[in-house]
Design an enzyme around this catalytic site. Structure first.
Site, PDB file in Angstrom:
ATOM      1  N   ASP A  35     -18.845   6.311   6.862  1.00 44.31           N
ATOM      2  CA  ASP A  35     -19.091   5.226   5.910  1.00 44.31           C
ATOM      3  C   ASP A  35     -20.343   5.502   5.079  1.00 44.31           C
ATOM      4  OD1 ASP A  35     -18.791   2.787   4.627  1.00 44.31           O
ATOM      5  OD2 ASP A  35     -19.963   1.710   6.118  1.00 44.31           O
ATOM      6  N   ARG A  51     -21.025   8.678  -5.952  1.00 42.45           N
ATOM      7  CA  ARG A  51     -22.073   8.814  -6.965  1.00 42.45           C
ATOM      8  C   ARG A  51     -22.240  10.265  -7.418  1.00 42.45           C
ATOM      9  NH1 ARG A  51     -24.089   4.743  -3.592  1.00 42.45           N
ATOM     10  NH2 ARG A  51     -25.099   6.258  -2.208  1.00 42.45           N
ATOM     11  N   ASP A 110     -14.294  -1.442   7.079  1.00 42.93           N
ATOM     12  CA  ASP A 110     -15.410  -1.920   7.916  1.00 42.93           C
ATOM     13  C   ASP A 110     -15.020  -3.170   8.686  1.00 42.93           C
ATOM     14  OD1 ASP A 110     -17.022   0.115   7.031  1.00 42.93           O
ATOM     15  OD2 ASP A 110     -18.034  -1.081   5.502  1.00 42.93           O
TER      16      ASP A 110
END
Length: 261
Positions: free
Chosen positions: A77, A85, A102
């Site tokens: 995660d 990014r 999650d």
């Protein structure tokens, strides 16, 4: 125009609205070179789901495999955001996939804990409900106010949430929260005290290493759920504020139509 409707217009101007049918057609016609489903961060997300599913498979009878697979799924995660990014592959689908993964992973573990600790089942059910409701309300409040990410929270909305969604803080808190639940899971399997395992003497000699880990991570879990309560309350106020602004704007438009008539 009133100040409430002006704020409503200004905040919503940060995103473009796409027709649902157009969005479905675009997703169906996407090419291999620009397939959002195949973005690297999303591939990491699919891997997390597979690992989490395997950990659940082993949960009842093989704690080592279960813990290892669960921890790897959680650790990944931390990488999908960096990949998004670095590769310029941030996407709304990826953000929602990450959040859903999650929530479902943690909930599955909490469901097991309700059976492992039936006397605390109500508390685990409360934590599940709080986690889902807090993130669902927060995600919707982000969407209706035109925020590009649910992790972008202004300090004038909540300094606590602003600090929580700092990448470093977010990683530490989420990791500590998951480790607390994992420790509770391992406490049902580990029963050798530290005095026997490591020859430790003193106050903690009768504790197991899983109990030590649970005690260390418990404050982080508590902080995480305090954040969930604040997030739920702030999101509720934002949604109510949007409702009030929309109602005020509707009344202004109705008044203007009445003057024209």
């Amino acid at each position: 125009m009133s100040s409430s409707s002006a704020v409503l217009t200004r905040r919503r101007g940060s995103i473009d609205v796409v027709d649902a049918k157009v969005a479905v057609d675009l997703a169906t016609a996407q090419t291999y070179s620009e397939n959002v489903f195949l973005f690297v961060p999303n591939l990491i997300g699919y891997t997390r789901i597979i690992l989490a599913a395997l950990s659940l498979h082993y949960m009842n009878y093989h704690p080592k495999y279960c813990t290892l697979l669960y921890c790897i799924s959680c650790l990944l995660d931390a990488f999908d955001g960096h990949a998004a990014r670095a590769l310029g592959q941030a996407s709304k689908f990826g953000a929602v996939l990450d959040m859903v993964t999650d929530r479902c992973t943690t909930t599955s573990l909490l469901c097991y804990l309700t059976s492992a600790y039936p006397e605390y089942a109500l508390w685990f059910q409360f934590l599940i409900a709080l986690d889902f409701s807090s993130h669902y309300m927060h995600m919707n409040s982000s969407l209706v106010t035109g925020s590009k990410s649910h992790k972008q929270v202004d300090s004038d909305v909540s300094r606590l949430l602003r600090a929580y969604y700092n990448p470093v803080t977010l990683f530490i808190v989420c990791a500590g929260n998951e480790l607390f639940y994992i420790a509770l899971y391992l406490m049902k399997w580990v029963d050798t005290p530290l005095s026997a395992s490591f020859g430790l003497t003193g106050f903690f000699a009768s504790w197991t290493w899983a109990e030590i880990m649970a005690a260390f991570c418990a404050p982080i879990c508590l902080y995480k759920n305090v954040v969930n309560v604040v997030q739920l309350w702030k999101a509720s106020k934002i949604l109510v504020g949007v409702d009030l602004a929309e109602r005020a704007k509707a009344r202004e438009e109705e008044a203007l139509r009445g003057k024209r008539d």
